[in-house]
Design an enzyme around this catalytic site. Structure first.
Site: not given
Length: 340
Positions: A130, A155
């Site tokens: 990501s 995350y």
């Protein structure tokens, strides 16, 4: 036409759905798995699956990545050539209030995939990272050759951890791995927790939208078909060890092991307020805006350097934002049966 057996984890998810369709059309035999969790409306995931199940070279198994025995059994009976790991607990903001869900899914689940690839060798493991791993970095555009050691939410921590885990398995077991740092993916069948979906729903219902950082945030919005095309091109591009890699001046994007990291982004950051203006024009309706400060865990700008992607597979995401948002709006109105 290419061929080969591919496992896509998270196949009922947003990117997994589009990639499954793309790879089936390219001639691959695609197996999809998903746990169909209720992070967002399960009916949307089931609708994606209904589309996929109509394809002759797609098969589906409801499996959770944390179920090691089920993963191992699937690998033993299917003998995959390629694996694309997209299954993960998504969402930066949700990770602040529910950190354990991210460790269980994104760390333990990925370990089970790595172990399965170790014991049932595959030609190439591609996995989702990501843009959030860039965290506090401010040098633009974000480059895979820069250090990423200051994440701003759990995350991002789990995605950076996936990259580190993959490297260790590439080194120890010679598993070719490629990590893909996605930049703000949007498009039809998108996730209901993401800005485009939330904004569209609220504007059509005449409700206000929350605009963080007063709309001044910039995002490298990337259309989902471009993401699927990039993965499709990278799948047969199996990484080899970089002979020029030097431990005294280590390149984070490559290794002496068969390991690579790429950005997949549009390479064209857009201010959030402009993104909203394009959406308003496609909906034919002006949003009621609730301007708010930056949220915890957010970054002011993302901007992908995609030189490596272009050099290695000759691809650059190129779908104009106006086209991508228009396609999403058309899908949304048809899916939710809203008069055009």
């Amino acid at each position: 036409m290419v061929s080969g057996r591919v496992l896509i984890t998270g196949a009922a998810g947003f990117i997994g759905f589009h990639l499954s369709k793309k790879l089936c059309a390219a001639g691959y035999d695609v197996t999809g798995i998903d746990n169909l969790n209720d992070y967002y409306e399960v009916s949307l995931k089931e609708s994606r699956l209904d589309n996929l199940k109509a394809l002759p070279n797609f098969s589906f198994y409801k499996i959770d990545l944390q179920d090691k025995s089920a993963i191992d059994h699937l690998f033993s009976v299917r003998q995959f050539d390629y694996v694309v790991n997209l299954a993960a607990q998504a969402g930066v903001r949700y990770s602040i209030t529910n950190p354990y869900a991210y460790i269980e899914s994104n760390i333990t689940g990925f370990l089970n995939i790595l172990e399965a690839c170790r014991h049932h060798p595959v030609k190439h493991l591609v996995y989702a990272s990501s843009s959030s791993v860039y965290g506090a970095n401010r040098k633009m555009p974000f480059s895979v050759h820069d250090n990423v050691d200051h994440p701003l939410a759990i995350y991002a921590v789990t995605k950076k951890s996936n990259e580190l885990m993959a490297h260790s398995y590439s080194h120890l077991y010679n598993i070719p791995t490629t990590g893909l740092r996605f930049f703000t993916v949007y498009g039809p069948y998108g996730r209901p927790d993401m800005a485009l979906f939330l904004f569209t729903k609220a504007i059509l219902e005449g409700k206000p939208i929350d605009v963080f950082n007063n709309g001044k945030m910039k995002r490298d919005f990337t259309y989902v078909d471009d993401i699927a095309e990039g993965i499709t091109r990278l799948l047969p591009t199996v990484p080899k060890g970089n002979p020029a890699w030097n431990g005294e001046n280590p390149d984070p994007a490559s290794s002496f092991a068969p390991y690579r990291i790429y950005n997949i982004g549009n390479n064209k950051p857009v201010e959030l307020i402009h993104f909203i203006e394009v959406l308003e024009s496609k909906l034919g309706k002006v949003a009621v805006k609730n301007f708010l400060p930056m949220q915890d865990g957010d970054v002011p700008e993302t901007f992908a350097n995609i030189d490596d992607l272009m050099n290695d597979v000759g691809f650059k995401p190129s779908t104009p934002m106006e086209v991508g948002i228009g396609n999403f709006v058309d899908w949304y109105k048809e899916y939710y049966k809203i008069a055009k």
